[in-house]
Design a protein around this motif. Structure first.
Motif, PDB file in Angstrom:
ATOM      1  N   GLU A   6      56.177  25.299 -23.180  1.00 14.84           N
ATOM      2  CA  GLU A   6      55.505  25.864 -24.341  1.00 14.84           C
ATOM      3  C   GLU A   6      54.039  25.436 -24.323  1.00 14.84           C
ATOM      4  OE1 GLU A   6      57.511  24.672 -27.816  1.00 14.84           O
ATOM      5  OE2 GLU A   6      59.403  25.704 -27.337  1.00 14.84           O
ATOM      6  N   ARG A   7      53.173  26.398 -24.607  1.00 13.20           N
ATOM      7  CA  ARG A   7      51.740  26.110 -24.660  1.00 13.20           C
ATOM      8  C   ARG A   7      51.365  25.547 -26.014  1.00 13.20           C
ATOM      9  NH1 ARG A   7      48.904  31.363 -21.724  1.00 13.20           N
ATOM     10  NH2 ARG A   7      49.936  31.121 -19.691  1.00 13.20           N
ATOM     11  N   GLY A   8      51.205  24.267 -26.053  1.00 12.46           N
ATOM     12  CA  GLY A   8      50.838  23.625 -27.307  1.00 12.46           C
ATOM     13  C   GLY A   8      49.387  23.182 -27.297  1.00 12.46           C
ATOM     14  N   LEU A   9      49.053  22.266 -28.176  1.00 18.43           N
ATOM     15  CA  LEU A   9      47.708  21.737 -28.247  1.00 18.43           C
ATOM     16  C   LEU A   9      47.438  20.803 -27.073  1.00 18.43           C
ATOM     17  CD1 LEU A   9      47.547  20.917 -32.069  1.00 18.43           C
ATOM     18  CD2 LEU A   9      46.572  22.888 -30.894  1.00 18.43           C
ATOM     19  N   ARG A  10      46.241  20.855 -26.571  1.00 15.77           N
ATOM     20  CA  ARG A  10      45.841  19.966 -25.497  1.00 15.77           C
ATOM     21  C   ARG A  10      45.315  18.679 -26.108  1.00 15.77           C
ATOM     22  NH1 ARG A  10      42.754  23.972 -21.168  1.00 15.77           N
ATOM     23  NH2 ARG A  10      44.528  25.377 -20.827  1.00 15.77           N
ATOM     24  N   TRP A  11      46.206  17.717 -26.231  1.00 14.56           N
ATOM     25  CA  TRP A  11      45.855  16.489 -26.931  1.00 14.56           C
ATOM     26  C   TRP A  11      44.829  15.674 -26.159  1.00 14.56           C
ATOM     27  CZ3 TRP A  11      46.981  16.405 -31.762  1.00 14.56           C
ATOM     28  CH2 TRP A  11      48.102  17.108 -32.228  1.00 14.56           C
ATOM     29  N   GLY A  12      44.849  15.784 -24.831  1.00 16.92           N
ATOM     30  CA  GLY A  12      43.837  15.055 -24.062  1.00 16.92           C
ATOM     31  C   GLY A  12      42.427  15.540 -24.341  1.00 16.92           C
ATOM     32  N   SER A  13      42.249  16.863 -24.410  1.00 17.87           N
ATOM     33  CA  SER A  13      40.931  17.411 -24.719  1.00 17.87           C
ATOM     34  C   SER A  13      40.503  17.055 -26.138  1.00 17.87           C
ATOM     35  CB  SER A  13      40.943  18.933 -24.532  1.00 17.87           C
ATOM     36  OG  SER A  13      41.307  19.280 -23.212  1.00 17.87           O
ATOM     37  N   ILE A  14      41.463  17.135 -27.072  1.00 19.99           N
ATOM     38  CA  ILE A  14      41.145  16.775 -28.456  1.00 19.99           C
ATOM     39  C   ILE A  14      40.738  15.301 -28.549  1.00 19.99           C
ATOM     40  CG2 ILE A  14      42.109  16.540 -30.780  1.00 19.99           C
ATOM     41  CD1 ILE A  14      43.825  18.962 -30.224  1.00 19.99           C
ATOM     42  N   PHE A  15      41.452  14.436 -27.808  1.00 16.89           N
ATOM     43  CA  PHE A  15      41.130  13.003 -27.829  1.00 16.89           C
ATOM     44  C   PHE A  15      39.726  12.743 -27.296  1.00 16.89           C
ATOM     45  CE2 PHE A  15      40.997   9.060 -25.326  1.00 16.89           C
ATOM     46  CZ  PHE A  15      41.142   8.129 -26.351  1.00 16.89           C
ATOM     47  N   LEU A  16      39.389  13.344 -26.142  1.00 17.05           N
ATOM     48  CA  LEU A  16      38.067  13.112 -25.552  1.00 17.05           C
ATOM     49  C   LEU A  16      36.957  13.687 -26.429  1.00 17.05           C
ATOM     50  CD1 LEU A  16      38.800  13.822 -21.776  1.00 17.05           C
ATOM     51  CD2 LEU A  16      38.544  11.608 -22.915  1.00 17.05           C
ATOM     52  N   SER A  17      37.189  14.866 -27.012  1.00 19.07           N
ATOM     53  CA  SER A  17      36.172  15.454 -27.880  1.00 19.07           C
ATOM     54  C   SER A  17      35.951  14.608 -29.131  1.00 19.07           C
ATOM     55  CB  SER A  17      36.584  16.878 -28.266  1.00 19.07           C
ATOM     56  OG  SER A  17      36.745  17.695 -27.115  1.00 19.07           O
ATOM     57  N   ALA A  18      37.051  14.177 -29.744  1.00 18.88           N
ATOM     58  CA  ALA A  18      36.926  13.350 -30.949  1.00 18.88           C
ATOM     59  C   ALA A  18      36.279  12.005 -30.635  1.00 18.88           C
ATOM     60  CB  ALA A  18      38.301  13.142 -31.581  1.00 18.88           C
ATOM     61  N   LEU A  19      36.629  11.416 -29.483  1.00 14.27           N
ATOM     62  CA  LEU A  19      36.035  10.133 -29.115  1.00 14.27           C
ATOM     63  C   LEU A  19      34.542  10.272 -28.855  1.00 14.27           C
ATOM     64  CD1 LEU A  19      36.496   7.151 -28.432  1.00 14.27           C
ATOM     65  CD2 LEU A  19      36.985   7.845 -26.080  1.00 14.27           C
ATOM     66  N   GLY A  20      34.152  11.347 -28.147  1.00 12.50           N
ATOM     67  CA  GLY A  20      32.726  11.571 -27.911  1.00 12.50           C
ATOM     68  C   GLY A  20      31.959  11.807 -29.202  1.00 12.50           C
ATOM     69  N   GLY A  21      32.540  12.589 -30.136  1.00 10.49           N
ATOM     70  CA  GLY A  21      31.881  12.803 -31.421  1.00 10.49           C
ATOM     71  C   GLY A  21      31.758  11.530 -32.224  1.00 10.49           C
ATOM     72  N   LEU A  22      32.814  10.683 -32.195  1.00  9.54           N
ATOM     73  CA  LEU A  22      32.771   9.422 -32.935  1.00  9.54           C
ATOM     74  C   LEU A  22      31.701   8.486 -32.380  1.00  9.54           C
ATOM     75  CD1 LEU A  22      33.996   7.577 -35.103  1.00  9.54           C
ATOM     76  CD2 LEU A  22      35.670   6.808 -33.382  1.00  9.54           C
ATOM     77  N   ILE A  23      31.611   8.394 -31.042  1.00 12.43           N
ATOM     78  CA  ILE A  23      30.592   7.532 -30.431  1.00 12.43           C
ATOM     79  C   ILE A  23      29.189   8.042 -30.758  1.00 12.43           C
ATOM     80  CG2 ILE A  23      29.650   6.754 -28.227  1.00 12.43           C
ATOM     81  CD1 ILE A  23      32.483   6.693 -27.132  1.00 12.43           C
ATOM     82  N   GLY A  24      28.997   9.374 -30.687  1.00 10.77           N
ATOM     83  CA  GLY A  24      27.693   9.931 -31.037  1.00 10.77           C
ATOM     84  C   GLY A  24      27.328   9.688 -32.492  1.00 10.77           C
ATOM     85  N   LEU A  25      28.319   9.791 -33.403  1.00 11.30           N
ATOM     86  CA  LEU A  25      28.056   9.541 -34.818  1.00 11.30           C
ATOM     87  C   LEU A  25      27.710   8.089 -35.075  1.00 11.30           C
ATOM     88  CD1 LEU A  25      28.043  10.625 -37.716  1.00 11.30           C
ATOM     89  CD2 LEU A  25      30.496  10.136 -37.832  1.00 11.30           C
ATOM     90  N   LEU A  26      28.447   7.175 -34.451  1.00  8.61           N
ATOM     91  CA  LEU A  26      28.156   5.752 -34.624  1.00  8.61           C
ATOM     92  C   LEU A  26      26.786   5.402 -34.068  1.00  8.61           C
ATOM     93  CD1 LEU A  26      31.623   4.143 -33.756  1.00  8.61           C
ATOM     94  CD2 LEU A  26      30.600   4.485 -36.016  1.00  8.61           C
ATOM     95  N   ALA A  27      26.427   5.976 -32.915  1.00  3.43           N
ATOM     96  CA  ALA A  27      25.105   5.704 -32.342  1.00  3.43           C
ATOM     97  C   ALA A  27      24.003   6.244 -33.253  1.00  3.43           C
ATOM     98  CB  ALA A  27      25.012   6.331 -30.947  1.00  3.43           C
TER      99      ALA A  27
END
Length: 332
Positions: free
Chosen positions: A52-73
């Motif tokens: 079943e084609r579900g959500l790509r949790w790896g992509s969501i994790f990397l995108s959210a982590l990159g956004g969080l690091i950019g926001l903190l910086a």
């Protein structure tokens, strides 16, 4: 009862008859209907689990982590600037000025990298379209290539005379290939001897240092540094002006070009040339390594010229590997 016809009996032959071709009716067979996709139904029938084609949790994790690091910086930088301004003394203002210079320099570095990538892409596109215009004798495409090449080299003093000569004679030429030949003769050909000199100088330097260096690690580092320096010089000569990322892209393009053009047989060529001159027995091991590394640099330099040159070789001759190797090794 009638006796059934035996399978061995032949059907009666039709008598020959004459007909016209126009009277023959051509019947096209119906197009076959596409077969249904039975992969999922077969899997369900066999009792196998289906993907079943579900959500790509790896992509969501990397995108959210990159956004969080950019926001903190961003928050840290914002608080840091406010704290410096709140000091209201010369230390705070000096820190603000230095921070502004850092951000401005970073912006200029990014713009330079983007400009280098764009100019390298423009070189490749001009070369591809010039090759197509020469093969198909496409005059409008040749005119467009010449116009973009003139705009690409506008402002360069080393080919100003060629630019003027091209502007005087380009409107008198009706053939596409002849127009490209004139562009090559006036704009690109003056740069070819300089490119050849850069390759020969880099190869000689690599040969000498490799021959006298006692450490293999130092040899590898020096050869890599000289080759990257040669790539930058050749790309700058033909108008690319690469930055770091565009230089890495150029290196990848050069390696791909060497592989596609049969550059893997480099060792055999050099060995055959050394044996042909009868120097194998007289050369030491380090001197042989120097000649080999110089030949490798020569191969990379010729491939770099092929990649960075904005026009194909229509009138000029491509640098020959054996001639440059002989020049580097001192055989001529």
């Amino acid at each position: 009862m009638t006796k059934p016809q035996s399978q061995t009996e032949k059907a009666p032959r039709r008598k020959p008859a004459s007909f016209r071709v126009e009277d023959v009716e051509i019947v096209m067979p119906p197009e076959p209907e596409p077969l249904p996709d039975t992969s999922e139904t077969d899997a369900e029938a066999a009792g196998l689990p289906t993907l079943e084609r579900g959500l790509r949790w790896g992509s969501i994790f990397l995108s959210a982590l990159g956004g969080l690091i950019g926001l903190l910086a961003s928050l840290w930088l914002y608080d840091y600037v406010l704290a410096l301004i709140a000091r209201e003394d010369w230390i705070g203002w000096v820190a603000v000025v230095l921070l502004g210079l850092v951000l401005f320099a970073l912006l200029m570095i990014i713009l330079r990298e983007l400009g280098g990538l764009m100019r390298l892409g423009r070189l490749g596109k001009i070369r591809h379209e010039a090759d197509s215009a020469a093969r198909q004798n496409d005059k409008p495409l040749a005119v467009d290539v010449t116009r973009r090449l003139k705009r690409f080299y506008r402002g360069r003093e080393d080919i100003a005379w060629g630019m003027q000569r091209l502007a005087e004679h380009e409107h008198d030429i009706m053939d596409a290939e002849e127009l490209l030949r004139l562009s090559e003769r006036t704009l690109v050909a003056p740069l070819d001897p300089l490119a050849r000199a850069i390759v020969a100088s880099s190869a000689k330097r690599v040969s000498v240092v490799t021959a006298i260096s006692p450490n293999a690690v130092v040899d590898m580092m020096f050869v890599a540094a000289q080759n990257m320096r040669m790539l930058r010089k050749l790309a700058t000569l033909y108008g690319a002006r690469p930055g770091f990322f565009s230089l890495m892209k150029l290196a990848r393009m050069v390696v791909t070009h060497i592989v596609l053009t049969g550059g893997i047989a480099l060792g055999d060529d050099v060995i055959q040339q050394l044996v042909g001159h009868g120097l194998t027995a007289r050369l030491s091991r380090k001197l042989g390594e120097g000649v080999f590394n110089g030949a490798l640099t020569t191969r990379i330099g010729i491939a770099t010229i092929d990649v960075c040159r904005p026009l194909p070789y229509l009138e000029q001759q491509r640098p020959r590997f054996r001639e440059l190797v002989a020049e580097v090794a001192g055989f001529n």
